[in-house]
Design a protein around this motif. Structure first.
Motif, PDB file in Angstrom:
ATOM      1  N   GLY A 158      65.794   0.589  89.344  1.00  0.00           N
ATOM      2  CA  GLY A 158      66.849   0.394  88.364  1.00  0.00           C
ATOM      3  C   GLY A 158      66.525  -0.682  87.342  1.00  0.00           C
ATOM      4  N   THR A 159      65.242  -1.012  87.182  1.00  0.00           N
ATOM      5  CA  THR A 159      64.851  -2.074  86.257  1.00  0.00           C
ATOM      6  C   THR A 159      64.261  -1.477  84.988  1.00  0.00           C
ATOM      7  N   THR A 160      64.267  -2.253  83.933  1.00  0.00           N
ATOM      8  CA  THR A 160      63.708  -1.839  82.645  1.00  0.00           C
ATOM      9  C   THR A 160      62.567  -2.782  82.273  1.00  0.00           C
ATOM     10  N   THR A 161      61.437  -2.192  81.854  1.00  0.00           N
ATOM     11  CA  THR A 161      60.281  -2.994  81.457  1.00  0.00           C
ATOM     12  C   THR A 161      60.101  -2.921  79.953  1.00  0.00           C
ATOM     13  N   ASP A 162      60.117  -4.055  79.291  1.00  0.00           N
ATOM     14  CA  ASP A 162      59.864  -4.142  77.856  1.00  0.00           C
ATOM     15  C   ASP A 162      58.372  -4.374  77.676  1.00  0.00           C
ATOM     16  N   THR A 163      57.643  -3.325  77.263  1.00  0.00           N
ATOM     17  CA  THR A 163      56.181  -3.424  77.173  1.00  0.00           C
ATOM     18  C   THR A 163      55.703  -4.197  75.957  1.00  0.00           C
ATOM     19  N   THR A 164      56.626  -4.592  75.069  1.00  0.00           N
ATOM     20  CA  THR A 164      56.206  -5.390  73.914  1.00  0.00           C
ATOM     21  C   THR A 164      56.075  -6.864  74.272  1.00  0.00           C
ATOM     22  N   VAL A 165      56.448  -7.211  75.501  1.00  0.00           N
ATOM     23  CA  VAL A 165      56.326  -8.597  75.960  1.00  0.00           C
ATOM     24  C   VAL A 165      55.139  -8.685  76.915  1.00  0.00           C
ATOM     25  N   GLN A 166      54.192  -9.570  76.617  1.00  0.00           N
ATOM     26  CA  GLN A 166      53.029  -9.758  77.480  1.00  0.00           C
ATOM     27  C   GLN A 166      53.440 -10.587  78.695  1.00  0.00           C
ATOM     28  N   VAL A 167      53.155 -10.043  79.907  1.00  0.00           N
ATOM     29  CA  VAL A 167      53.625 -10.722  81.120  1.00  0.00           C
ATOM     30  C   VAL A 167      52.491 -11.358  81.921  1.00  0.00           C
ATOM     31  N   VAL A 168      51.240 -10.933  81.701  1.00  0.00           N
ATOM     32  CA  VAL A 168      50.109 -11.569  82.392  1.00  0.00           C
ATOM     33  C   VAL A 168      48.996 -11.842  81.383  1.00  0.00           C
ATOM     34  N   LYS A 169      48.061 -12.668  81.801  1.00  0.00           N
ATOM     35  CA  LYS A 169      46.929 -13.022  80.952  1.00  0.00           C
ATOM     36  C   LYS A 169      45.639 -12.472  81.555  1.00  0.00           C
ATOM     37  N   GLU A 170      44.585 -12.511  80.760  1.00  0.00           N
ATOM     38  CA  GLU A 170      43.280 -12.112  81.273  1.00  0.00           C
ATOM     39  C   GLU A 170      42.865 -13.032  82.422  1.00  0.00           C
ATOM     40  N   ASN A 171      42.160 -12.445  83.388  1.00  0.00           N
ATOM     41  CA  ASN A 171      41.658 -13.136  84.583  1.00  0.00           C
ATOM     42  C   ASN A 171      42.741 -13.384  85.628  1.00  0.00           C
ATOM     43  N   GLN A 172      43.967 -12.880  85.398  1.00  0.00           N
ATOM     44  CA  GLN A 172      45.052 -13.091  86.346  1.00  0.00           C
ATOM     45  C   GLN A 172      45.014 -12.025  87.444  1.00  0.00           C
ATOM     46  N   ILE A 173      45.437 -12.415  88.643  1.00  0.00           N
ATOM     47  CA  ILE A 173      45.468 -11.503  89.793  1.00  0.00           C
ATOM     48  C   ILE A 173      46.777 -10.714  89.800  1.00  0.00           C
ATOM     49  N   VAL A 174      46.649  -9.408  90.080  1.00  0.00           N
ATOM     50  CA  VAL A 174      47.795  -8.510  90.182  1.00  0.00           C
ATOM     51  C   VAL A 174      47.746  -7.839  91.555  1.00  0.00           C
ATOM     52  N   ILE A 175      48.910  -7.631  92.153  1.00  0.00           N
ATOM     53  CA  ILE A 175      48.997  -7.004  93.478  1.00  0.00           C
ATOM     54  C   ILE A 175      49.619  -5.624  93.338  1.00  0.00           C
ATOM     55  N   GLY A 176      48.975  -4.618  93.948  1.00  0.00           N
ATOM     56  CA  GLY A 176      49.509  -3.262  93.908  1.00  0.00           C
ATOM     57  C   GLY A 176      49.935  -2.811  95.287  1.00  0.00           C
ATOM     58  N   TYR A 177      51.121  -2.194  95.365  1.00  0.00           N
ATOM     59  CA  TYR A 177      51.620  -1.633  96.622  1.00  0.00           C
ATOM     60  C   TYR A 177      51.652  -0.115  96.496  1.00  0.00           C
ATOM     61  N   GLY A 178      51.027   0.573  97.472  1.00  0.00           N
ATOM     62  CA  GLY A 178      50.969   2.019  97.470  1.00  0.00           C
ATOM     63  C   GLY A 178      51.789   2.636  98.584  1.00  0.00           C
ATOM     64  N   PRO A 179      51.566   3.935  98.859  1.00  0.00           N
ATOM     65  CA  PRO A 179      52.290   4.603  99.949  1.00  0.00           C
ATOM     66  C   PRO A 179      52.102   3.862 101.269  1.00  0.00           C
ATOM     67  N   CYS A 180      53.118   3.882 102.101  1.00  0.00           N
ATOM     68  CA  CYS A 180      53.106   3.165 103.384  1.00  0.00           C
ATOM     69  C   CYS A 180      52.866   1.678 103.192  1.00  0.00           C
ATOM     70  N   MET A 181      53.172   1.195 101.967  1.00  0.00           N
ATOM     71  CA  MET A 181      53.049  -0.222 101.617  1.00  0.00           C
ATOM     72  C   MET A 181      51.632  -0.758 101.779  1.00  0.00           C
ATOM     73  N   SER A 182      50.626   0.122 101.549  1.00  0.00           N
ATOM     74  CA  SER A 182      49.248  -0.369 101.492  1.00  0.00           C
ATOM     75  C   SER A 182      49.116  -1.288 100.282  1.00  0.00           C
ATOM     76  N   MET A 183      48.241  -2.292 100.377  1.00  0.00           N
ATOM     77  CA  MET A 183      48.159  -3.298  99.323  1.00  0.00           C
ATOM     78  C   MET A 183      46.756  -3.384  98.747  1.00  0.00           C
ATOM     79  N   ASN A 184      46.675  -3.474  97.416  1.00  0.00           N
ATOM     80  CA  ASN A 184      45.421  -3.674  96.706  1.00  0.00           C
ATOM     81  C   ASN A 184      45.556  -4.879  95.790  1.00  0.00           C
ATOM     82  N   ARG A 185      44.430  -5.565  95.587  1.00  0.00           N
ATOM     83  CA  ARG A 185      44.410  -6.701  94.667  1.00  0.00           C
ATOM     84  C   ARG A 185      43.557  -6.350  93.462  1.00  0.00           C
ATOM     85  N   TYR A 186      44.057  -6.684  92.277  1.00  0.00           N
ATOM     86  CA  TYR A 186      43.372  -6.393  91.027  1.00  0.00           C
ATOM     87  C   TYR A 186      43.227  -7.688  90.222  1.00  0.00           C
ATOM     88  N   VAL A 187      42.264  -7.678  89.303  1.00  0.00           N
ATOM     89  CA  VAL A 187      42.172  -8.756  88.334  1.00  0.00           C
ATOM     90  C   VAL A 187      42.221  -8.146  86.934  1.00  0.00           C
TER      91      VAL A 187
END
Length: 330
Positions: free
Chosen positions: A10-39
């Motif tokens: 139920g959330t809205t994402t405004d893509t015109t606003v930059q929320v992370v910077k280069e070299n920052q770590i991002v966490i992804g959650y997939g099916p069965c709550m599997s987790m991946n780490r991205y940069v």
């Protein structure tokens, strides 16, 4: 302003606003709550807002997304950034990682292109085989399927079923389902021969008619329906590219390989095209109206002696009438 609305959170994402910077770590959650780490190795501004180019730290695969949500609002599957204590990687390490990821992506793309070319080559061979053996009046194709199910988490709550082999067992002239037809076809393949013996527990009606111990694991048999002849050929061309994946009954194979033909006159040939149809090849243009009046159907892509050839298809019951018509035009 580009906005994306999540149906789940139920959330809205405004893509015109930059929320992370280069070299920052991002966490992804997939099916069965599997987790991946991205940069994040590149942030790009597009017409739809900011695009974040990321590298999976485990697989080194490149991923892109417009939508990153704050971890403090994490609600399920998606990619999140830590909005309270963000983490960063060393810029030099990220640059080296990006170079390696792009090299791997290029190699993967090249391998996929080669694999697709080989797939297409095999499919062309299979399509030609099916053109030669598939009846004109086909309404269904009986298939044996070897399925394997893999559990993707220790609790067995998530599982994935995939087909590892498909074998063509026969052709059907009806779209109706029947376990008797499937049991007869089962004899054509040693791996499914045991299914020819009646066993009520092996008859599954939901979600589709399937004969086998389990539709999800091991060998099972079902009928592919509701395609045209060309549709069946297109769908099964790659399967038929391997002769081991075609296991017809001896009677069907013999009819397909030894269709008798009669030369009525130098330019006319009558061919038994299937169990219930004949084909007429030759210079039929002068008598096309009469051929059509007899119920004939012209087809520019019939197969004769392994080659594409134009001709007319008739029900076998029309053979004597066709002979008499051609005889009058000798």
């Amino acid at each position: 302003m580009a906005k994306y609305i999540s149906l789940f959170g139920g959330t809205t994402t405004d893509t015109t606003v930059q929320v992370v910077k280069e070299n920052q770590i991002v966490i992804g959650y997939g099916p069965c709550m599997s987790m991946n780490r991205y940069v994040v190795y590149k942030v790009e501004h597009t017409a739809d807002g900011y695009m974040y180019h990321m590298i999976d730290l485990d697989t080194k695969e490149i991923r892109c997304t417009h939508i990153l949500q704050p971890l403090s609002c994490q609600y399920g599957i998606g990619k999140y950034y830590d909005d309270k204590t963000p983490q960063f990687m060393d810029a030099f390490e990220v640059a080296v990682l990006a170079s390696e990821a792009e090299r791997l992506a290029a190699e993967k793309a090249d391998a996929e292109a080669q694999a697709q070319a080989e797939h297409d080559r095999i499919a062309r061979i299979g399509a030609e085989r099916l053109e030669n053996i598939m009846p004109e009046n086909v309404q269904g194709v009986i298939l044996a399927e070897l399925n394997e199910t893999h559990f993707t988490d220790p609790s067995y709550e998530c599982r994935e079923t995939q087909s590892v082999r498909t074998v063509i067992l026969g052709f059907s002239t009806t779209t109706r389902n029947g376990f008797g037809e499937l049991r007869r076809a089962a004899r054509n393949l040693p791996e499914t021969a045991s299914l020819a013996v009646y066993n009520k527990d092996y008859e599954h009606r939901y979600p589709c008619f399937t004969l086998g111990k389990s539709p999800d694991s091991g060998w099972s048999i079902h009928k592919m329906r509701y395609y045209t002849r060309k549709g069946f050929i297109d769908m099964l061309a790659y399967t038929a590219g391997d002769e081991a994946n075609i296991r017809l009954s001896n009677a069907t194979a013999e009819r397909s390989d030894k269709r008798p033909e009669t030369v009525v006159q130098g330019d006319f040939v009558i061919v038994e095209y299937s169990d219930k149809a004949i084909a007429v090849f030759g210079d039929t243009k002068p008598i096309k109206t009469e051929l059509s009046a007899l119920g004939g159907r012209f087809n520019s892509r019939l197969t004769h002696k392994g080659e594409k050839k134009a001709g007319w298809i008739f029900q076998k019951s029309k053979e004597e009438q066709v002979r008499r018509l051609i005889g009058k035009n000798e």
